[in-house]
Design a protein around this motif. Structure first.
Motif, short mmCIF file in Angstrom:
data_model
loop_
_atom_site.label_atom_id
_atom_site.label_comp_id
_atom_site.label_asym_id
_atom_site.label_seq_id
_atom_site.Cartn_x
_atom_site.Cartn_y
_atom_site.Cartn_z
N MET A 45 0.94 -1.17 0.02
CA MET A 45 0.00 -0.17 -0.15
C MET A 45 0.99 1.37 -0.03
O MET A 45 2.10 1.16 0.43
CB MET A 45 -0.90 0.07 1.19
N ARG A 46 0.28 2.47 -0.41
CA ARG A 46 0.90 3.55 -0.69
C ARG A 46 0.60 4.35 0.76
O ARG A 46 -0.83 4.51 0.95
CB ARG A 46 0.88 4.20 -1.86
N SER A 47 1.28 5.44 1.27
CA SER A 47 0.79 6.18 2.27
C SER A 47 0.09 7.41 1.23
O SER A 47 0.43 7.70 0.49
CB SER A 47 1.84 6.85 3.10
N ASN A 48 -1.07 8.12 2.09
CA ASN A 48 -1.48 9.12 1.38
C ASN A 48 -1.86 10.16 2.51
O ASN A 48 -1.88 9.93 3.50
CB ASN A 48 -2.83 8.73 0.69
N GLN A 49 -2.04 11.29 1.83
CA GLN A 49 -2.50 12.58 2.56
C GLN A 49 -3.86 12.96 2.52
O GLN A 49 -4.15 14.24 2.71
CB GLN A 49 -1.64 13.52 2.24
N VAL A 50 -4.66 12.25 1.77
CA VAL A 50 -5.99 12.51 1.75
C VAL A 50 -6.78 13.17 2.68
O VAL A 50 -7.46 14.10 2.79
CB VAL A 50 -6.90 11.43 0.93
N LYS A 51 -6.75 12.31 3.98
CA LYS A 51 -7.40 12.80 5.08
C LYS A 51 -6.97 14.09 5.46
O LYS A 51 -7.74 15.04 5.89
CB LYS A 51 -7.16 12.06 6.14
N LYS A 52 -5.61 14.57 5.58
CA LYS A 52 -4.85 15.76 5.95
C LYS A 52 -5.56 16.83 5.16
O LYS A 52 -5.94 17.72 5.60
CB LYS A 52 -3.34 15.57 6.05
N PHE A 53 -5.47 16.66 3.94
CA PHE A 53 -5.91 17.74 2.76
C PHE A 53 -7.48 17.85 3.00
O PHE A 53 -8.07 19.00 3.12
CB PHE A 53 -5.72 17.22 1.62
N ARG A 54 -8.28 16.83 3.44
CA ARG A 54 -9.74 16.78 3.44
C ARG A 54 -10.13 17.69 4.82
O ARG A 54 -10.69 18.63 4.76
CB ARG A 54 -10.37 15.51 3.30
N LEU A 110 -0.74 14.24 -2.68
CA LEU A 110 -1.69 13.33 -1.91
C LEU A 110 -1.01 12.04 -1.98
O LEU A 110 -1.39 11.44 -0.72
CB LEU A 110 -2.93 13.14 -2.73
N PHE A 111 -0.42 11.11 -2.83
CA PHE A 111 -0.10 10.14 -2.92
C PHE A 111 1.39 9.98 -2.88
O PHE A 111 2.10 10.37 -3.79
CB PHE A 111 -0.89 9.43 -3.87
N LEU A 112 2.07 9.43 -1.88
CA LEU A 112 3.37 9.08 -1.80
C LEU A 112 3.86 7.73 -2.21
O LEU A 112 3.26 7.01 -1.46
CB LEU A 112 3.99 9.62 -0.63
N PRO A 113 4.66 7.50 -3.20
CA PRO A 113 5.08 6.07 -3.30
C PRO A 113 6.06 5.64 -2.17
O PRO A 113 6.54 6.24 -1.56
CB PRO A 113 6.06 6.45 -4.33
N GLU A 114 5.69 4.15 -1.97
CA GLU A 114 6.63 3.71 -1.00
C GLU A 114 8.00 3.69 -1.28
O GLU A 114 8.33 3.58 -2.61
CB GLU A 114 6.32 2.05 -0.92
N THR A 115 9.14 3.92 -0.54
CA THR A 115 10.27 4.22 -0.63
C THR A 115 11.09 2.77 -1.36
O THR A 115 11.52 3.05 -2.48
CB THR A 115 11.20 4.75 0.50
#
Length: 70
Positions: free
Chosen positions: A1-10, A60-65
């Motif tokens: 899975m990828r981490s994301n920032q959707v909740k933060k921006f929402r 919003l969507f950060l790839p897994e390192t």
């Protein structure tokens, strides 16, 4: 899975999951699963979410390192 920032921006824009879901044309449950990292969006959905949240897909969507570096 990828981490994301959707909740933060929402949350920064004072949007409920219901409102974001309505704006992008999906169910609230879809937004919930996405925010929890249980699903990844299609490219189309990622673009619609970014537009609704007035930011870029990259914000919003950060790839897994690990997978990103391979």
């Amino acid at each position: 899975m990828r981490s994301n920032q959707v909740k933060k921006f929402r949350v920064l824009q004072n949007l409920s999951q219901d409102e974001l879901a309505r704006r992008v044309g999906v169910s609230r449950e879809s937004i919930c699963r996405l925010e929890r990292g249980r699903t990844n969006p299609s490219l189309d959905l990622a673009l619609r979410i970014a537009k609704a949240l007035r930011c870029s897909v990259e914000e919003l969507f950060l790839p897994e390192t690990e997978s990103f570096l391979q």
